[in-house]
Enzyme design. Structure first.
Site, PDB file in Angstrom:
ATOM      1  N   SER A   1     -53.639  44.161  63.674  1.00  0.00           N
ATOM      2  CA  SER A   1     -52.251  44.273  64.156  1.00  0.00           C
ATOM      3  C   SER A   1     -51.285  44.028  62.797  1.00  0.00           C
ATOM      4  CB  SER A   1     -51.908  42.900  64.845  1.00  0.00           C
ATOM      5  OG  SER A   1     -50.562  42.612  64.999  1.00  0.00           O
TER       6      SER A   1
ATOM      7  N   TYR B   1     -51.763  33.877  66.537  1.00  0.00           N
ATOM      8  CA  TYR B   1     -52.278  35.302  66.867  1.00  0.00           C
ATOM      9  C   TYR B   1     -52.580  36.106  65.729  1.00  0.00           C
ATOM     10  CZ  TYR B   1     -51.856  40.340  68.180  1.00  0.00           C
ATOM     11  OH  TYR B   1     -51.914  41.514  68.482  1.00  0.00           O
TER      12      TYR B   1
END
Length: 330
Positions: free
Chosen positions: A127, A152
């Site tokens: 990501s 995350y």
């Protein structure tokens, strides 16, 4: 080829499976069908995939090692495209253990299964959030990514480190893909574009964080899929030690982004035009775990695959709005 896609009922997973099936691959899709967002859209994606004779679906949680191992034993995938993960930056602030199970335990299970079943290439979703507090733009895969600002992001950085260890120790070819703000038809209902569209059509105000002073490298789903497939077909070889910062393992990481950051307020303006309506804006401060800007350097992706994303935000948002109106009959 026989390709295993995890998170097959998810946004990116659905589109990747669709593309692989269209070119004639046998696809085994797995997903745990969790209720992080409305399961009905996952079921609708899955129904489309199951219309293909070359698609096999199994409801499996990647954190369940035995169930995952059984899938590898029975289907013997050549390539694994691992897209299953607990997504969302803000959700990780209040539900950290879900991220540990899905993104850490689940990922080591994938690595172990690939190692023991002679998978030729593991491609996995990282990501743009791994860039965290970095301020040098554009973000390059050569940059240090040691300052995540959400759990995350930390789990995605951990995935890259874990993949490198397996590439180094066991010669498992791995490629991580840092996705930048993916949007498009069949998108995730928890993301800003979906939330904005729904609110505007219902004449409700939209929440605009950091008072709109944010820039995002919005990347259309078709460009993401093209990058994923090109990378999956290109198995990384051990690299030469051209300088101390490059690993000799069969390991790569690429950015997949549009390389054209757009301000949040400009994005809203383009969306308003596509919808034919003006948004009521509720200006709010920055959310914890968020970042002010993202901007992908895709030179290495283009050098190695000959591809760089190119869909304009105007074209991409129009396609999304047309899909949204058709799907929800609005």
């Amino acid at each position: 080829m026989r390709i295993l896609v995890t998170g097959a009922a998810g946004f990116i997973g659905y589109h990747v499976c669709t593309r692989l099936l269209a070119r004639g691959d046998d696809v085994v899709g797995i997903d745990n069908m969790n209720d992080y967002y409305d399961v009905r859209i996952k079921e609708a994606r899955l129904a489309n995939l199951e219309s293909s004779a070359n698609f096999t679906f199994k409801r499996v949680n990647v954190a369940d090692l035995q169930a995952l191992t059984d899938i590898f034993k029975s289907h013997s995938p050549e390539i694994v495209i691992h897209l299953a993960a607990q997504a969302g930056v803000r959700y990780s602030l209040t539900n950290p253990h879900v991220y540990a199970q899905s993104n850490l335990v689940g990922f080591v299970n994938i690595l172990e299964a690939c190692r023991h079943h002679k998978v030729t290439h593991l491609v996995y979703a990282s990501s743009s959030s791994v860039y965290g507090a970095n301020t040098k733009m554009p973000f390059s895969v050569r940059d240090s990514v040691d300052h995540p600002v959400s759990l995350y992001a930390a789990t995605k950085k951990s995935n890259e480190l874990m993949a490198h260890a397996y590439s180094h120790l066991f010669g498992l070819p791995t490629t991580g893909l840092r996705f930048f703000t993916v949007y498009g038809p069949w998108g995730r209902p928890d993301m800003a574009l979906f939330l904005f569209t729904k609110a505007i059509l219902e004449n409700r105000p939209i929440d605009v964080f950091n008072h709109g002073n944010m820039r995002r490298d919005f990347t259309y789903i078709d460009d993401i899929v093209e990058g994923v497939v090109r990378v999956a077909d290109r198995i990384p070889a051990p690299a030469s030690r051209e300088h101390p910062g490059i690993s000799s393992a069969p390991y790569r990481v690429y950015n997949i982004g549009n390389s054209d950051p757009v301000s949040l307020m400009d994005m809203i303006g383009i969306l308003e035009k596509a919808l034919g309506r003006v948004a009521q804006k509720n200006l709010l401060p920055m959310q914890p775990g968020d970042v002010a800007a993202t901007f992908a350097d895709v030179e290495e992706l283009e050098r190695d695959t000959g591809f760089r994303p190119k869909t304009s935000l105007e074209d991409g948002l129009l396609a999304f709005v047309q899909w949204y109106r058709d799907y929800f009959k609005v």
